[in-house]
Design a protein around this motif. Structure first.
Motif, mmCIF file in Angstrom:
data_model
loop_
_atom_site.group_PDB
_atom_site.id
_atom_site.type_symbol
_atom_site.label_atom_id
_atom_site.label_comp_id
_atom_site.label_asym_id
_atom_site.label_seq_id
_atom_site.Cartn_x
_atom_site.Cartn_y
_atom_site.Cartn_z
ATOM 1 N N ASN A 105 3.116 -11.206 -9.141
ATOM 2 C CA ASN A 105 2.713 -10.245 -8.121
ATOM 3 C C ASN A 105 3.930 -9.528 -7.533
ATOM 4 O O ASN A 105 5.042 -10.074 -7.549
ATOM 5 N N ASP A 119 -4.625 3.127 -6.210
ATOM 6 C CA ASP A 119 -4.726 2.321 -4.996
ATOM 7 C C ASP A 119 -3.862 1.076 -5.180
ATOM 8 O O ASP A 119 -3.241 0.877 -6.227
ATOM 9 N N GLN A 120 -3.823 0.225 -4.156
ATOM 10 C CA GLN A 120 -2.982 -0.968 -4.217
ATOM 11 C C GLN A 120 -3.431 -1.922 -5.321
ATOM 12 O O GLN A 120 -2.601 -2.541 -5.992
ATOM 13 N N ALA A 121 -4.745 -2.037 -5.522
ATOM 14 C CA ALA A 121 -5.262 -2.938 -6.555
ATOM 15 C C ALA A 121 -4.791 -2.506 -7.947
ATOM 16 O O ALA A 121 -4.411 -3.339 -8.782
ATOM 17 N N HIS A 122 -4.805 -1.190 -8.202
ATOM 18 C CA HIS A 122 -4.325 -0.645 -9.474
ATOM 19 C C HIS A 122 -2.835 -0.941 -9.646
ATOM 20 O O HIS A 122 -2.372 -1.326 -10.728
ATOM 21 N N THR A 146 0.842 -1.211 0.000
ATOM 22 C CA THR A 146 0.000 0.000 0.000
ATOM 23 C C THR A 146 0.870 1.252 0.000
ATOM 24 O O THR A 146 0.612 2.204 -0.739
ATOM 25 N N ILE A 148 -1.063 -3.433 -8.278
ATOM 26 C CA ILE A 148 -0.843 -4.862 -8.510
ATOM 27 C C ILE A 148 -1.239 -5.244 -9.939
ATOM 28 O O ILE A 148 -0.551 -6.028 -10.601
ATOM 29 N N LYS A 149 -2.346 -4.676 -10.430
ATOM 30 C CA LYS A 149 -2.795 -4.968 -11.801
ATOM 31 C C LYS A 149 -1.745 -4.555 -12.823
ATOM 32 O O LYS A 149 -1.393 -5.341 -13.724
#
Length: 273
Positions: free
Chosen positions: A253, A238-241, A228, A243-244
């Protein structure tokens, strides 16, 4: 593993970011290595044993001894077969387009033998000069003479491209292209055409790769920090963006990047830039 980088002479420093050499003894157990996008094209001479590049989980090609690796937007999986000895020139994103007559988009996500780009006679002579050179200093002189001769015949550097790249680098890829161009749609279309011609990527793609590089360096230098926090410092939404985007360019990952054996070479490249 002996990895070294060398600065270019001032006469060619506007095209070439650096030269590098890599040597790994044959006694070191061979394992696949994952090379991730960095926004630069490279001319590489394989002076040691063969190197495989995997095109699928089981299938591979043997890389030719003298190649240009175009812009990559996905990881390259390579594996040495013995003694590793490579010498290479790493170009700025707009650099290599000044040396060839074909669109650099044609070179994307693959290695191209230099004979296909400069002709068999020229390529054979250049390759032999690099092979028989007494050391890296002589190899650099040989390549710089070759690059300067090619550049005099084909200058294509465009200020709108270099200025945009400078701005993306300064902002570590976090500035949007619309912001840089003040939401001027006509300018954006012009810039995208010139980027594809001179860089081989869109401005948006290059910006994403530059931001990925910044995140990779943070991961390597601050391994105890949360994803994060890395995402926040790299200015992802954000973290999801984060990682993607990370998986799209590296295939794994972020946590696996730090612990995976096949990231050793990429980690070495990033910690020495």
């Amino acid at each position: 593993m002996n990895y070294q980088t060398f600065p270019p002479h001032t006469d060619i420093a506007f095209l070439v970011k650096c030269y590098w050499s890599l040597e790994v003894p044959a006694e070191v157990p061979a394992q696949k290595q994952r090379i991730v996008p960095d926004g630069c094209m490279e001319m590489i001479f394989i002076l040691g044993d063969d190197i495989r590049r995997y095109t699928s989980e089981q299938e591979f090609i043997i890389q030719p001894p003298a190649i240009v690796v175009g812009q990559i937007t996905e990881p390259f999986i390579i594996e040495p077969t013995g003694y590793v000895h490579c010498f290479a020139a790493r170009f700025y994103p707009y650099g290599f387009a000044n040396l060839v007559d074909i669109p650099v988009t044609d070179l994307a996500n693959k290695e191209t033998p230099i004979a296909d780009l400069f002709g068999e006679t020229v390529a054979t002579t250049l390759e032999q000069q690099i092979i028989t050179a007494t050391g890296n200093e002589e190899r650099i002189k040989i390549l710089e003479a070759f690059f300067l001769d090619r550049f005099r015949h084909k200058p294509t550097i465009d200020s709108i491209v270099t200025n945009t790249i400078d701005a993306l680098l300064a902002a570590k890829g976090s500035t949007s292209i619309n912001t840089l161009l003040e939401n001027n749609l006509a300018k954006r279309r012009q810039l995208e055409r010139k980027f594809y011609k001179q860089v081989g990527l869109s401005p948006k793609q290059l910006g994403k790769i530059i931001r990925l590089q910044a995140a990779l360096k943070l991961l390597l230098s601050r391994q105890n920090e949360s994803l994060t926090h890395v995402a926040y410092e790299s200015e992802y939404f954000d973290q999801a963006h984060f990682i993607k985007d990370f998986k799209a360019f590296t295939g794994i990952n972020p946590k696996d990047f730090l612990d995976h054996d096949n990231m050793t070479l990429s980690s070495l490249f990033y910690t020495t830039r």
